[in-house]
Design a protein around this motif. Structure first.
Motif, PDB file in Angstrom:
ATOM      1  N   TRP A  33       0.852  -1.187   0.000  1.00 22.30           N
ATOM      2  CA  TRP A  33       0.000   0.000   0.000  1.00 22.30           C
ATOM      3  C   TRP A  33       0.895   1.246   0.000  1.00 22.30           C
ATOM      4  CZ3 TRP A  33      -5.514  -0.448   1.046  1.00 22.30           C
ATOM      5  CH2 TRP A  33      -5.936  -1.789   1.248  1.00 22.30           C
ATOM      6  N   LYS A  34       0.419   2.281  -0.663  1.00 22.65           N
ATOM      7  CA  LYS A  34       1.092   3.593  -0.630  1.00 22.65           C
ATOM      8  C   LYS A  34       0.055   4.643  -0.293  1.00 22.65           C
ATOM      9  CE  LYS A  34       3.701   6.958  -3.383  1.00 22.65           C
ATOM     10  NZ  LYS A  34       2.759   8.052  -3.515  1.00 22.65           N
ATOM     11  N   ASP A  35       0.323   5.374   0.805  1.00 17.89           N
ATOM     12  CA  ASP A  35      -0.618   6.422   1.237  1.00 17.89           C
ATOM     13  C   ASP A  35      -2.036   5.867   1.332  1.00 17.89           C
ATOM     14  OD1 ASP A  35       1.534   8.168   1.276  1.00 17.89           O
ATOM     15  OD2 ASP A  35       1.180   8.860  -0.771  1.00 17.89           O
ATOM     16  N   ASP A  36      -2.137   4.651   1.935  1.00 16.16           N
ATOM     17  CA  ASP A  36      -3.409   3.976   2.198  1.00 16.16           C
ATOM     18  C   ASP A  36      -4.152   3.568   0.935  1.00 16.16           C
ATOM     19  OD1 ASP A  36      -3.036   4.161   4.960  1.00 16.16           O
ATOM     20  OD2 ASP A  36      -3.937   6.176   5.013  1.00 16.16           O
ATOM     21  N   GLN A  37      -3.434   3.517  -0.207  1.00 18.63           N
ATOM     22  CA  GLN A  37      -4.047   3.050  -1.449  1.00 18.63           C
ATOM     23  C   GLN A  37      -3.300   1.804  -1.914  1.00 18.63           C
ATOM     24  OE1 GLN A  37      -6.820   4.325  -2.912  1.00 18.63           O
ATOM     25  NE2 GLN A  37      -6.932   5.739  -1.176  1.00 18.63           N
ATOM     26  N   PRO A  38      -4.007   0.715  -2.258  1.00 25.29           N
ATOM     27  CA  PRO A  38      -3.313  -0.499  -2.697  1.00 25.29           C
ATOM     28  C   PRO A  38      -2.592  -0.269  -4.022  1.00 25.29           C
ATOM     29  CG  PRO A  38      -5.676  -0.695  -3.055  1.00 25.29           C
ATOM     30  CD  PRO A  38      -5.487   0.581  -2.289  1.00 25.29           C
ATOM     31  N   LEU A  39      -1.414  -0.877  -4.164  1.00 23.52           N
ATOM     32  CA  LEU A  39      -0.623  -0.771  -5.376  1.00 23.52           C
ATOM     33  C   LEU A  39      -0.896  -1.996  -6.239  1.00 23.52           C
ATOM     34  CD1 LEU A  39       2.763   0.485  -3.869  1.00 23.52           C
ATOM     35  CD2 LEU A  39       1.043   1.830  -5.072  1.00 23.52           C
ATOM     36  N   ALA A  40      -1.500  -1.779  -7.386  1.00 22.94           N
ATOM     37  CA  ALA A  40      -1.868  -2.884  -8.265  1.00 22.94           C
ATOM     38  C   ALA A  40      -0.634  -3.663  -8.694  1.00 22.94           C
ATOM     39  CB  ALA A  40      -2.610  -2.353  -9.485  1.00 22.94           C
ATOM     40  N   GLY A  41      -0.700  -4.985  -8.590  1.00 24.44           N
ATOM     41  CA  GLY A  41       0.386  -5.846  -9.041  1.00 24.44           C
ATOM     42  C   GLY A  41       1.540  -5.970  -8.075  1.00 24.44           C
ATOM     43  N   SER A  42       1.492  -5.269  -6.934  1.00 22.21           N
ATOM     44  CA  SER A  42       2.600  -5.303  -5.969  1.00 22.21           C
ATOM     45  C   SER A  42       2.273  -6.352  -4.912  1.00 22.21           C
ATOM     46  CB  SER A  42       2.809  -3.922  -5.345  1.00 22.21           C
ATOM     47  OG  SER A  42       3.106  -2.972  -6.343  1.00 22.21           O
ATOM     48  N   THR A  43       2.552  -7.619  -5.224  1.00 20.49           N
ATOM     49  CA  THR A  43       2.101  -8.738  -4.382  1.00 20.49           C
ATOM     50  C   THR A  43       3.237  -9.689  -4.051  1.00 20.49           C
ATOM     51  OG1 THR A  43       1.462  -9.904  -6.408  1.00 20.49           O
ATOM     52  CG2 THR A  43      -0.253  -8.617  -5.292  1.00 20.49           C
ATOM     53  N   ASN A  44       4.453  -9.130  -3.910  1.00 17.26           N
ATOM     54  CA  ASN A  44       5.602  -9.948  -3.533  1.00 17.26           C
ATOM     55  C   ASN A  44       6.184  -9.453  -2.217  1.00 17.26           C
ATOM     56  OD1 ASN A  44       5.594 -11.587  -5.916  1.00 17.26           O
ATOM     57  ND2 ASN A  44       6.426  -9.815  -7.023  1.00 17.26           N
ATOM     58  N   GLY A  45       7.142 -10.196  -1.702  1.00 17.83           N
ATOM     59  CA  GLY A  45       7.778  -9.786  -0.459  1.00 17.83           C
ATOM     60  C   GLY A  45       8.675  -8.583  -0.617  1.00 17.83           C
ATOM     61  N   SER A  46       9.004  -8.224  -1.815  1.00 17.51           N
ATOM     62  CA  SER A  46       9.792  -7.017  -2.075  1.00 17.51           C
ATOM     63  C   SER A  46       9.019  -6.102  -3.018  1.00 17.51           C
ATOM     64  CB  SER A  46      11.154  -7.366  -2.676  1.00 17.51           C
ATOM     65  OG  SER A  46      10.992  -8.017  -3.919  1.00 17.51           O
ATOM     66  N   LEU A  47       9.271  -4.797  -2.868  1.00 14.79           N
ATOM     67  CA  LEU A  47       8.594  -3.793  -3.705  1.00 14.79           C
ATOM     68  C   LEU A  47       9.667  -2.950  -4.387  1.00 14.79           C
ATOM     69  CD1 LEU A  47       6.037  -2.282  -4.668  1.00 14.79           C
ATOM     70  CD2 LEU A  47       6.260  -0.832  -2.632  1.00 14.79           C
ATOM     71  N   PRO A  48      10.027  -3.275  -5.646  1.00 16.98           N
ATOM     72  CA  PRO A  48      11.008  -2.442  -6.354  1.00 16.98           C
ATOM     73  C   PRO A  48      10.364  -1.137  -6.822  1.00 16.98           C
ATOM     74  CG  PRO A  48      10.280  -4.232  -7.767  1.00 16.98           C
ATOM     75  CD  PRO A  48       9.613  -4.441  -6.439  1.00 16.98           C
ATOM     76  N   LEU A  49      10.975  -0.022  -6.438  1.00 12.63           N
ATOM     77  CA  LEU A  49      10.456   1.289  -6.847  1.00 12.63           C
ATOM     78  C   LEU A  49      11.174   1.827  -8.068  1.00 12.63           C
ATOM     79  CD1 LEU A  49       9.999   2.947  -3.333  1.00 12.63           C
ATOM     80  CD2 LEU A  49       8.315   1.742  -4.724  1.00 12.63           C
ATOM     81  N   GLY A  50      12.167   1.067  -8.599  1.00  9.61           N
ATOM     82  CA  GLY A  50      12.844   1.476  -9.828  1.00  9.61           C
ATOM     83  C   GLY A  50      13.689   2.715  -9.629  1.00  9.61           C
ATOM     84  N   LEU A  51      13.877   3.447 -10.731  1.00 11.83           N
ATOM     85  CA  LEU A  51      14.596   4.722 -10.676  1.00 11.83           C
ATOM     86  C   LEU A  51      13.645   5.768 -10.122  1.00 11.83           C
ATOM     87  CD1 LEU A  51      16.434   4.601 -14.123  1.00 11.83           C
ATOM     88  CD2 LEU A  51      17.323   4.010 -11.877  1.00 11.83           C
ATOM     89  N   VAL A  52      13.852   6.139  -8.862  1.00 17.50           N
ATOM     90  CA  VAL A  52      12.837   6.910  -8.152  1.00 17.50           C
ATOM     91  C   VAL A  52      12.757   8.334  -8.666  1.00 17.50           C
ATOM     92  CG1 VAL A  52      13.033   5.506  -6.065  1.00 17.50           C
ATOM     93  CG2 VAL A  52      14.469   7.533  -6.322  1.00 17.50           C
ATOM     94  N   GLN A  53      11.530   8.857  -8.617  1.00 14.27           N
ATOM     95  CA  GLN A  53      11.213  10.225  -8.972  1.00 14.27           C
ATOM     96  C   GLN A  53      10.413  10.828  -7.825  1.00 14.27           C
ATOM     97  OE1 GLN A  53       9.364  10.257 -12.799  1.00 14.27           O
ATOM     98  NE2 GLN A  53      10.813   8.780 -13.643  1.00 14.27           N
ATOM     99  N   PRO A  54      10.215  12.171  -7.818  1.00 16.83           N
ATOM    100  CA  PRO A  54       9.506  12.782  -6.690  1.00 16.83           C
ATOM    101  C   PRO A  54       8.164  12.148  -6.384  1.00 16.83           C
ATOM    102  CG  PRO A  54      10.534  14.479  -8.033  1.00 16.83           C
ATOM    103  CD  PRO A  54      10.745  13.187  -8.760  1.00 16.83           C
ATOM    104  N   ALA A  55       7.449  11.652  -7.421  1.00 19.23           N
ATOM    105  CA  ALA A  55       6.133  11.068  -7.181  1.00 19.23           C
ATOM    106  C   ALA A  55       6.202   9.798  -6.342  1.00 19.23           C
ATOM    107  CB  ALA A  55       5.452  10.772  -8.519  1.00 19.23           C
ATOM    108  N   VAL A  56       7.391   9.199  -6.205  1.00 21.20           N
ATOM    109  CA  VAL A  56       7.542   7.983  -5.407  1.00 21.20           C
ATOM    110  C   VAL A  56       7.423   8.281  -3.914  1.00 21.20           C
ATOM    111  CG1 VAL A  56       9.218   6.180  -4.767  1.00 21.20           C
ATOM    112  CG2 VAL A  56       8.859   6.778  -7.172  1.00 21.20           C
TER     113      VAL A  56
END
Length: 890
Positions: A33-56
């Motif tokens: 979850w991010k800011d109390d909203q579920p992240l679609a497709g993020s269903t593993n023990g790790s959450l890769p955020l990639g090359l981060v940008q301010p929106a992350v």
């Protein structure tokens, strides 16, 4: 949960992954979850955020569940760092006199950071690294030092720290001394050479380099880079360092300028064999253009070097110029001579040096000529690798050996590249699709989309076919992510003349559409919603800060604040047409009915008559004070003809001297005949009161002095000098168009900048050292020591006052034609301006085919009247040319 996710503060553009560790009866299921909203497709023990940008940035947590229950992790806050943050401040430093002091700072932030060090709040030239060394420390260096770290997103300034000498300098330490002197042994013709001296002693230290005992004009820096070396610059070099306590001179050291050999494979007939080795090397420096050398596409390049490839078997050859020092343009031909070459393949790079790849099919035993050039006609090192993929034996349908990944994610604005590698009988056809629809513009093994946007997202596929079958490639899901705006250029500080427009601009990259909102002193400016902001500021002395907010649906960024100062206009000029209808031609007659053809030069006779070099018609035209136009004729009454009259002057006897561009100087004799002298001439001509002639040899980048008989006396280095004049002291004034400055040259050849910034073009008014010119093409000084400049590329007339302030007196950096006072007028590439003794200014408005006159405006003080009718205020004033503004406050 045994290990909860941990909050992080990653820097923009780095890779970040959040992780959780949990125990329990399998199967464990995860949902982030991010800011109390579920992240679609993020269903593993790790959450890769990639090359981060301010929106992350945000608050993350994860729920872990199985068939017996669920548990929620603690929150992990991710804060993406964009603007610089100083993590280690500089510290106070001391040193002995003549020693060194090292200042350093550590900062983190998005992309690469830039730095600027300050002493007592004033920027230090060249002090632009995180760790900076102050050398030869003296009492003049004591004070408070600070540094600003900045990037596209903002900046942070460090605390100020003191620097102090540990003791006073002795008398010997104040005397200049040389720590080391570097004079290179040699340099090739056309290259650059770096001379360097490090000296000790009391500041300020003055540096002067000498060749064979003579001072080199302009060579006054401790680190002296000399470019465009010529054979005549060989000699014995010394350097003198001086201060108020004395001077010291180094011993002479020899320096030689040596010729550059041509590449051995410069000519087609001398092309070198290209084997299937890992790579071959070469250079295009000093390469030449052969008589029948084919054009390298769009008239680019033209100085190729050559290799020859002989194919051992049929197949596909790939040439690669990675790690070359040029913007490589590679062409492949068949044929045994320049006159019968046939193009097989060509590729080039304009985005980055060296990376060009060419793939073409060869036949067994065939010979192929390969030329390598620079797309921009420059030169440099070449590294050329080659590989061969033999055709498979027999008749084979296509077979895919490599294709794009199933999922491709890139930020918007980047290049989308999908590549499929296949084998099979040649030729193979590639049919690309997106979301099942054909993409007819892509027919090769590579699908390339530059500046990809979210609308380019979708399912991509490719079908390969040849005469023996077909194969369908796997689909690739492409997601082009939206990114917030990022500024790539900021609005700059400006000084403008009252009554002239302020022009500011900003450049940004990011996902379209992008919106712009300009601010003045922090307040939004109504309707100022474009990338370019233009506004009239007419109040002298007015200052203000202008900035812009750039936004798109996923973010916003605010620019720096550009400080704007309004300069008083001084004498103003009313511009009108003296001669020329605006239509090109040779028709004589009354002023605005006559026709001129690209007037280029102008001079005024003692009787007040103007003589104009009419470049387009090859004639000299007379313009009487009332505007009547006639043509200078020969003794037989026929119009005098000149090959390319670009400028003219009068000698002490009143005889006309005409400069024909790149050809000759022509003098009109008493009998009306012409006497010519062959010269390599450029744009500008000047004749002194004693008959000495000066002209600018533009092709040689020099100013040449001739005596009254046409004998060459001296030639002085310049740049692209487009006009020559003199000031009251007898010093030459030079319009250096290429460097965008006006120069003064003394009798000994020493040159200095009068106004403008070398190599930095623009159209900014203000103090001479901060003003900008676009292409200063002529100079003329009036009786009050005001210097007038025709700024051709900006289509404006500029004035440099005796106290060193640059203002615009005609035009407003926009091509056109109109009459009026000051900025109400328009010019179209004005080539010359002439300041007459009566205070008028005469301008050859070249592209408008007119001669314009600027009359000084006599300013009167009108009476301002205010009439109130009910709730309405009406303002009016007497007619006049006073400069007025009506303002209201809140």
């Amino acid at each position: 949960i045994t290990v909860h996710p941990v909050g992080q503060q990653p820097v923009f553009g780095t890779t970040v992954t959040l992780r959780v560790t949990a125990a329990g009866t399998p199967v464990l299921r995860y949902q982030w979850w991010k800011d109390d909203q579920p992240l679609a497709g993020s269903t593993n023990g790790s959450l890769p955020l990639g090359l981060v940008q301010p929106a992350v940035s945000g608050s993350y947590r994860v729920s872990v569940s199985n068939e017996f229950g669920s548990v929620l992790s603690s929150n992990a806050t991710v804060r993406v760092i964009t603007a610089p943050v100083i993590v280690r401040q500089p510290v106070a430093v001391t040193s002995d006199p003549g020693g060194s002091a090292t200042f350093s700072v550590q900062a983190i932030g998005a992309s690469s950071l830039s730095y600027q060090w300050y002493r007592q709040g004033v920027s230090i030239p060249g002090a632009s690294t995180a760790s900076w060394i102050l050398r030869n420390t003296q009492a003049a260096d004591e004070g408070e030092y600070s540094v600003r770290a900045f990037n596209f997103f903002g900046g942070e300034t460090s605390v100020g720290v003191p620097f102090r000498l540990s003791r006073p300098a002795t008398e010997a330490e104040r005397m200049p001394s040389l720590r080391y002197v570097v004079v290179p042994e040699s340099a090739q013709v056309g290259s650059s050479a770096q001379f360097e001296v490090e000296a000790l002693g009391g500041k300020p230290l003055r540096v002067q380099w000498h060749r064979d005992g003579e001072p080199v004009p302009g060579a006054t820096n401790a680190l002296w880079n000399r470019s465009g070396m010529e054979a005549g610059q060989s000699g014995s070099y010394t350097v003198t360092v001086a201060n108020e306590f004395g001077s010291v001179t180094s011993e002479g050291r020899p320096f030689a300028v040596v010729p550059v050999p041509r590449p051995s494979n410069d000519d087609f007939t001398n092309r070198e064999p290209l084997h299937l080795a890992p790579f071959v090397t070469g250079t295009s420096f000093n390469a030449t253009l052969e008589a029948l050398e084919p054009s390298s596409g769009s008239n680019r390049g033209g100085r190729s070097v050559w290799w020859n490839y002989q194919a051992p078997v049929a197949g596909f050859v790939t040439l690669d110029t990675a790690n070359s020092g040029i913007f490589a343009l590679v062409s492949v031909y068949t044929g045994d001579a320049l006159e019968n070459l046939s193009l097989v393949a060509r590729e080039f790079s304009t985005q980055g040096r060296g990376l060009t790849r060419v793939r073409f099919h060869v036949l067994a035993g065939g010979n192929y000529a390969v030329s390598v050039d620079d797309y921009y006609g420059s030169s440099g090192s070449i590294r050329l690798s080659s590989s061969l993929e033999p055709d498979p034996p027999g008749d084979f349908p296509p077979s895919i050996s490599s294709q794009p990944a199933p999922m491709v994610e890139i930020p918007s604005g980047e290049t989308l590249s999908l590549v499929v590698v296949a084998t099979g009988s040649y030729p193979i056809r590639y049919d690309w699709t997106r979301n099942g629809r054909p993409l007819p513009s892509f027919s090769g093994p590579t699908l390339l989309i530059t500046n990809a946007q979210p609308g380019d997202s979708g399912e991509y596929g490719v079908l390969l076919r040849n005469a023996h079958g077909q194969v369908q490639g796997s689909n690739a899901t492409v997601r082009v992510a939206a990114i917030p705006p990022r500024l790539v250029s900021q609005p700059l500080d400006r000084s403008i003349t009252a009554g002239y427009p302020l022009a500011l601009s900003v450049s940004a990259v990011g996902t379209d559409p992008m919106a712009y909102q300009w601010l003045h002193d922090g307040r939004p400016i109504p309707e100022a919603t474009n990338r370019m902001f233009i506004r009239n500021l007419v109040v002298p002395g007015r200052k203000g800060g202008f900035s812009v907010v750039v936004s798109n649906p996923v973010g916003a960024v605010t620019s720096r604040v550009a400080e704007v100062r309004v300069v008083a206009p001084g004498t103003r000029y009313r511009w009108s047409t003296l001669a020329g209808s605006g239509i090109s031609g040779t028709l004589d007659g009354p002023g605005i009915a006559a026709r001129l053809s690209a007037p280029s030069g102008i001079v005024r006779t003692a009787s007040g008559e103007l003589l104009v070099a009419d470049l387009g018609s090859g004639r000299i035209r007379k313009v009487a004070p009332d505007g009547m136009v006639s043509t200078v004729t020969d003794p037989g009454g026929r119009p005098q003809s000149f090959p390319a009259p670009v400028d003219l002057a009068l000698d002490p006897a009143g005889k006309l001297v005409v400069l024909n561009q790149g050809r000759s100087l022509t003098r009109l004799l008493d009998d009306g005949n012409q006497a010519s002298l062959s010269v390599t001439a450029g744009w500008g001509l000047h004749v002194d009161g004693d008959g000495t002639m000066w002209y600018t040899a533009g092709n040689e980048d020099v100013v040449v002095r001739l005596d009254t008989e046409g004998n060459r006396l001296t030639r002085t280095g310049g740049n692209l000098i487009s006009d020559i004049g003199r000031d009251r002291n007898g010093d030459l004034l030079l319009a250096d168009a290429r460097s965008s400055v006006v120069r003064r040259m003394l009798a000994d050849g020493t040159r200095s900048v009068v106004a403008g910034a070398e190599g930095r073009s623009g159209n900014d008014d203000g103090p001479a050292e901060s003003a900008r010119f676009a292409w200063p093409n002529s100079v003329s000084m009036d009786a009050q020591d005001n210097l007038f400049v025709a700024d051709e590329a900006a289509s404006t007339i500029r004035r440099v006052s005796a106290d060193g302030v640059v203002t615009t007196v005609g035009g407003r950096s926009a091509n056109g034609w109109s009459e009026g006072v000051g900025s109400e007028s328009r010019f179209n590439f004005p080539r010359r301006v002439l300041a007459a003794p009566d205070g008028r200014l005469y301008v050859v408005d070249t592209a408008n085919n007119r001669v314009r006159v600027g009359e000084p405006v006599v300013t009167v003080v009108p009476t301002l009247r205010v009439l109130r009718t009910g709730e309405t205020l009406e303002f009016s004033w007497d007619a006049g040319d006073g400069l007025w503004v009506l303002e209201s406050n809140d």
